[in-house]
Design a protein around this motif. Structure first.
Motif, PDB file in Angstrom:
ATOM      1  N   ARG A 115       0.821  -1.202   0.000  1.00 18.93           N
ATOM      2  CA  ARG A 115       0.000   0.000   0.000  1.00 18.93           C
ATOM      3  C   ARG A 115       0.861   1.261   0.000  1.00 18.93           C
ATOM      4  O   ARG A 115       0.498   2.279  -0.576  1.00 18.93           O
ATOM      5  CB  ARG A 115      -0.914   0.006   1.215  1.00 18.93           C
ATOM      6  N   GLY A 116       1.997   1.189   0.688  1.00 21.13           N
ATOM      7  CA  GLY A 116       2.878   2.348   0.745  1.00 21.13           C
ATOM      8  C   GLY A 116       3.927   2.280  -0.343  1.00 21.13           C
ATOM      9  O   GLY A 116       3.729   1.709  -1.426  1.00 21.13           O
ATOM     10  N   ARG A 117       5.078   2.864  -0.049  1.00 20.54           N
ATOM     11  CA  ARG A 117       6.168   2.839  -1.014  1.00 20.54           C
ATOM     12  C   ARG A 117       6.737   1.422  -1.136  1.00 20.54           C
ATOM     13  O   ARG A 117       6.771   0.673  -0.160  1.00 20.54           O
ATOM     14  CB  ARG A 117       7.258   3.796  -0.577  1.00 20.54           C
ATOM     15  N   PRO A 118       7.195   1.038  -2.323  1.00 23.22           N
ATOM     16  CA  PRO A 118       7.835  -0.278  -2.471  1.00 23.22           C
ATOM     17  C   PRO A 118       9.030  -0.388  -1.521  1.00 23.22           C
ATOM     18  O   PRO A 118       9.711   0.599  -1.241  1.00 23.22           O
ATOM     19  CB  PRO A 118       8.282  -0.288  -3.936  1.00 23.22           C
ATOM     20  N   THR A 119       9.271  -1.599  -1.018  1.00 17.16           N
ATOM     21  CA  THR A 119      10.367  -1.805  -0.079  1.00 17.16           C
ATOM     22  C   THR A 119      11.292  -2.902  -0.577  1.00 17.16           C
ATOM     23  O   THR A 119      10.849  -3.844  -1.246  1.00 17.16           O
ATOM     24  CB  THR A 119       9.828  -2.173   1.319  1.00 17.16           C
ATOM     25  N   THR A 120      12.564  -2.740  -0.300  1.00 18.08           N
ATOM     26  CA  THR A 120      13.564  -3.737  -0.689  1.00 18.08           C
ATOM     27  C   THR A 120      13.851  -4.626   0.514  1.00 18.08           C
ATOM     28  O   THR A 120      14.306  -4.141   1.552  1.00 18.08           O
ATOM     29  CB  THR A 120      14.862  -3.061  -1.147  1.00 18.08           C
ATOM     30  N   PRO A 121      13.581  -5.933   0.416  1.00 18.28           N
ATOM     31  CA  PRO A 121      13.765  -6.828   1.568  1.00 18.28           C
ATOM     32  C   PRO A 121      15.238  -6.996   1.944  1.00 18.28           C
ATOM     33  O   PRO A 121      16.135  -6.801   1.125  1.00 18.28           O
ATOM     34  CB  PRO A 121      13.170  -8.155   1.103  1.00 18.28           C
ATOM     35  N   LEU A 122      15.430  -7.388   3.194  1.00 11.95           N
ATOM     36  CA  LEU A 122      16.751  -7.742   3.691  1.00 11.95           C
ATOM     37  C   LEU A 122      16.872  -9.261   3.740  1.00 11.95           C
ATOM     38  O   LEU A 122      15.907  -9.969   4.033  1.00 11.95           O
ATOM     39  CB  LEU A 122      16.970  -7.172   5.091  1.00 11.95           C
ATOM     40  N   ASP A 123      18.060  -9.751   3.466  1.00 13.48           N
ATOM     41  CA  ASP A 123      18.298 -11.192   3.535  1.00 13.48           C
ATOM     42  C   ASP A 123      19.775 -11.423   3.834  1.00 13.48           C
ATOM     43  O   ASP A 123      20.599 -10.518   3.708  1.00 13.48           O
ATOM     44  CB  ASP A 123      17.922 -11.863   2.216  1.00 13.48           C
ATOM     45  N   VAL A 124      20.081 -12.629   4.252  1.00 13.43           N
ATOM     46  CA  VAL A 124      21.478 -13.041   4.343  1.00 13.43           C
ATOM     47  C   VAL A 124      21.920 -13.508   2.966  1.00 13.43           C
ATOM     48  O   VAL A 124      21.107 -13.699   2.063  1.00 13.43           O
ATOM     49  CB  VAL A 124      21.668 -14.180   5.376  1.00 13.43           C
ATOM     50  N   VAL A 125      23.211 -13.700   2.815  1.00 15.78           N
ATOM     51  CA  VAL A 125      23.747 -14.316   1.594  1.00 15.78           C
ATOM     52  C   VAL A 125      24.155 -15.730   1.982  1.00 15.78           C
ATOM     53  O   VAL A 125      25.237 -15.944   2.548  1.00 15.78           O
ATOM     54  CB  VAL A 125      24.951 -13.532   1.047  1.00 15.78           C
ATOM     55  N   PRO A 126      23.302 -16.726   1.733  1.00 17.15           N
ATOM     56  CA  PRO A 126      23.588 -18.082   2.229  1.00 17.15           C
ATOM     57  C   PRO A 126      24.929 -18.631   1.779  1.00 17.15           C
ATOM     58  O   PRO A 126      25.594 -19.364   2.521  1.00 17.15           O
ATOM     59  CB  PRO A 126      22.429 -18.915   1.660  1.00 17.15           C
ATOM     60  N   THR A 127      25.360 -18.274   0.566  1.00 19.13           N
ATOM     61  CA  THR A 127      26.603 -18.832   0.037  1.00 19.13           C
ATOM     62  C   THR A 127      27.851 -18.119   0.555  1.00 19.13           C
ATOM     63  O   THR A 127      28.970 -18.487   0.182  1.00 19.13           O
ATOM     64  CB  THR A 127      26.594 -18.762  -1.498  1.00 19.13           C
ATOM     65  N   ALA A 128      27.650 -17.123   1.429  1.00 20.88           N
ATOM     66  CA  ALA A 128      28.802 -16.400   1.977  1.00 20.88           C
ATOM     67  C   ALA A 128      29.534 -17.217   3.045  1.00 20.88           C
ATOM     68  O   ALA A 128      30.681 -16.909   3.378  1.00 20.88           O
ATOM     69  CB  ALA A 128      28.364 -15.062   2.562  1.00 20.88           C
ATOM     70  N   HIS A 129      28.869 -18.240   3.593  1.00 17.06           N
ATOM     71  CA  HIS A 129      29.463 -19.050   4.654  1.00 17.06           C
ATOM     72  C   HIS A 129      29.150 -20.516   4.398  1.00 17.06           C
ATOM     73  O   HIS A 129      28.072 -20.855   3.884  1.00 17.06           O
ATOM     74  CB  HIS A 129      28.921 -18.638   6.024  1.00 17.06           C
ATOM     75  N   HIS A 130      30.078 -21.381   4.789  1.00 12.68           N
ATOM     76  CA  HIS A 130      29.886 -22.819   4.598  1.00 12.68           C
ATOM     77  C   HIS A 130      30.298 -23.583   5.849  1.00 12.68           C
ATOM     78  O   HIS A 130      31.165 -23.123   6.616  1.00 12.68           O
ATOM     79  CB  HIS A 130      30.663 -23.316   3.380  1.00 12.68           C
ATOM     80  N   PHE A 131      29.686 -24.741   6.019  1.00 12.87           N
ATOM     81  CA  PHE A 131      29.837 -25.503   7.253  1.00 12.87           C
ATOM     82  C   PHE A 131      29.987 -26.986   6.939  1.00 12.87           C
ATOM     83  O   PHE A 131      29.386 -27.496   5.985  1.00 12.87           O
ATOM     84  CB  PHE A 131      28.615 -25.264   8.155  1.00 12.87           C
ATOM     85  N   LEU A 132      30.796 -27.642   7.744  1.00 10.37           N
ATOM     86  CA  LEU A 132      31.007 -29.083   7.601  1.00 10.37           C
ATOM     87  C   LEU A 132      30.137 -29.796   8.628  1.00 10.37           C
ATOM     88  O   LEU A 132      30.270 -29.571   9.837  1.00 10.37           O
ATOM     89  CB  LEU A 132      32.479 -29.429   7.829  1.00 10.37           C
ATOM     90  N   GLY A 133      29.235 -30.639   8.142  1.00 11.62           N
ATOM     91  CA  GLY A 133      28.385 -31.431   9.022  1.00 11.62           C
ATOM     92  C   GLY A 133      28.824 -32.882   9.002  1.00 11.62           C
ATOM     93  O   GLY A 133      28.862 -33.501   7.928  1.00 11.62           O
ATOM     94  N   VAL A 134      29.145 -33.427  10.167  1.00 14.52           N
ATOM     95  CA  VAL A 134      29.723 -34.770  10.270  1.00 14.52           C
ATOM     96  C   VAL A 134      28.818 -35.666  11.100  1.00 14.52           C
ATOM     97  O   VAL A 134      28.434 -35.311  12.226  1.00 14.52           O
ATOM     98  CB  VAL A 134      31.124 -34.716  10.924  1.00 14.52           C
ATOM     99  N   LYS A 135      28.479 -36.818  10.570  1.00 20.62           N
ATOM    100  CA  LYS A 135      27.743 -37.847  11.313  1.00 20.62           C
ATOM    101  C   LYS A 135      28.703 -38.999  11.592  1.00 20.62           C
ATOM    102  O   LYS A 135      29.259 -39.605  10.657  1.00 20.62           O
ATOM    103  CB  LYS A 135      26.540 -38.331  10.488  1.00 20.62           C
ATOM    104  N   LEU A 136      28.903 -39.286  12.870  1.00 21.53           N
ATOM    105  CA  LEU A 136      29.807 -40.352  13.277  1.00 21.53           C
ATOM    106  C   LEU A 136      29.009 -41.626  13.515  1.00 21.53           C
ATOM    107  O   LEU A 136      28.184 -41.692  14.433  1.00 21.53           O
ATOM    108  CB  LEU A 136      30.563 -39.928  14.537  1.00 21.53           C
ATOM    109  N   ALA A 137      29.220 -42.621  12.672  1.00 22.69           N
ATOM    110  CA  ALA A 137      28.531 -43.907  12.796  1.00 22.69           C
ATOM    111  C   ALA A 137      29.502 -44.970  13.288  1.00 22.69           C
ATOM    112  O   ALA A 137      30.673 -44.693  13.560  1.00 22.69           O
ATOM    113  CB  ALA A 137      27.915 -44.298  11.453  1.00 22.69           C
ATOM    114  N   GLY A 138      29.023 -46.203  13.391  1.00 17.40           N
ATOM    115  CA  GLY A 138      29.814 -47.269  13.997  1.00 17.40           C
ATOM    116  C   GLY A 138      31.147 -47.538  13.336  1.00 17.40           C
ATOM    117  O   GLY A 138      32.161 -47.697  13.998  1.00 17.40           O
TER     118      GLY A 138
END
Length: 403
Positions: free
Chosen positions: A62-85
């Motif tokens: 209804r008002g002025r158009p707005t530009t959303p905010l977001d993170v940049v998902p590809t700016a950071h990466h993570f190692l996920g490890v599952k330790l099995a038997g």
């Protein structure tokens, strides 16, 4: 670029964008009860620091158009490890736990030092494409608040400070937790549980696991990882578990128990995939044998729903296919143990793959990375952190809005 908001209110805004973005400034202000000027100040700081960015998307209203905010998902990466038997499984994810690479499984012989070396080599392999900001490790066992494994019978480990050992060798922030806790938290932050304050999860595999989010936080204590739900009584005439309990969840619902029942009834040594494939083809013998387990699963779901009143229940783990092939029996068992006046229990199925467990582990690393401000705890699942919808305290909002 790191993740270091200047104060808790700024952190709350950053987390809201991470978990629910992209979000327009007006929507952010409404969600967190912040004055527009306050949010403008905070968002400007977050943009300058590189934690969030303005997207190319424009929201018309209804008002002025707005530009959303977001993170940049590809700016950071993570190692996920599952330790099995016998194996270490790992994936690389972005900041929103989307898997960008699946690494080859590595065999281990059970030495903690060897496992840390393997994780180190996996980190090095991952960083050929994606610099790793933090590491998460999920283990089937009891893990304390510092990320030390106090008991992991399948590995023969007692009091192994795995998070500290790994962090020291890899020089990366590292979190370690029980695999079910990690799975539930991944559902809460980036899965079907996003935006929900109360839900539960049941996992089926070598054992039976139970976890829940209550009032916006994972329910965990010193007994998490012991597997207590595995001995919940389901069928007084059922088979015995390894502890001698008759018809408990472990005896009725685990993959090894169902395979033993199949061997006794058919004389065939079937693996789990063969059992499920034959059930899907309509094999009468297999279908009849799975009826009892399906009904028992429905009974366990009813118990969880009756005792904890979750918004929904997620079924996951390597044995999740039981909930699909024996669905009619599951629903019969649920109805038998649920008051007909009660609301319908919503059931969601999650993939039972190693990749999904590793993704849960990666969320441990993500949480360690974004919640590190003022929190030195290696295990972020037990920390006092904002819930999925992190509304600031009234006094903090008032002070910020007056600034």
């Amino acid at each position: 670029m790191g993740w270091q908001p200047s104060d808790q209110l700024t952190q709350d805004v950053a987390l809201e964008v991470l978990l629910h973005g992209p979000l327009g400034r007006a929507e952010l202000a409404r969600r967190l009860d912040l004055a527009p000027a306050t949010l403008t100040r905070i968002s400007s700081e977050l943009i300058r620091s590189g934690i969030v960015t303005e997207t190319s998307q424009v929201i018309e209203g209804r008002g002025r158009p707005t530009t959303p905010l977001d993170v940049v998902p590809t700016a950071h990466h993570f190692l996920g490890v599952k330790l099995a038997g016998e194996f270490v499984f790992a994936v690389v994810t972005d900041l929103r736990a989307r898997v960008v690479r699946v690494l080859d499984a590595r065999h281990h012989t059970g030495s903690p030092e060897e496992v840390v070396d393997i994780i180190h080599s996996l980190r090095d392999e991952a960083e050929a494409d994606h610099p790793i900001d933090a590491v998460g490790i999920a283990v089937g066992g009891v893990v304390d608040a510092d990320g030390a494994i106090t008991s992991a019978p399948f590995l023969g480990w007692t009091d192994i400070p795995l998070a500290a050992m790994t962090e020291r060798q890899l020089q990366r922030p590292t979190a370690c937790a029980n695999d079910l806790e990690a799975f539930v938290e991944a559902l809460h932050w980036f899965g079907v549980g996003s935006g929900h304050s109360n839900f539960a999860a049941i996992t089926l595999g070598v054992g039976v696991g139970y976890g829940c989010i209550a009032n916006g936080r994972v329910l965990a204590n010193a007994d998490s990882g012991v597997g207590l739900v595995g001995h919940w009584p389901l069928d007084p005439l059922g088979p015995l578990c390894r502890k001698g309990h008759q018809g408990c969840a472990e005896a009725m619902l685990t993959i090894p128990a169902i395979k033993r029942s199949m061997l006794v009834a058919t004389g065939e040594q079937l693996d789990w995939d063969q059992i499920i494939a034959r059930a899907r083809r309509g094999d009468d013998t297999i279908t009849r044998l799975l009826e009892r387990s399906g009904r028992a699963l429905g009974q366990l779901i009813a118990a969880v729903a009756n005792l904890t009143a979750p918004d929904f229940i997620v079924i996951g783990g390597e044995g999740v296919d039981l909930a699909e092939v024996a669905r009619a029996d599951l629903l019969d068992g649920l109805d038998e143990h649920r008051d007909p006046r009660a609301s319908k229990v919503s059931i969601e199925l999650a993939p039972g793959t190693n990749e999904e467990w590793c993704r849960g582990a990666a969320v441990l690393g993500i949480r360690r990375f974004v919640l590190a401000r003022g929190n030195a705890n290696n295990n972020p699942l037990r920390a006092e952190t904002p819930a999925t919808d992190p509304t600031p305290a009234p006094e903090a909002r008032a002070a910020a809005n007056q600034a």
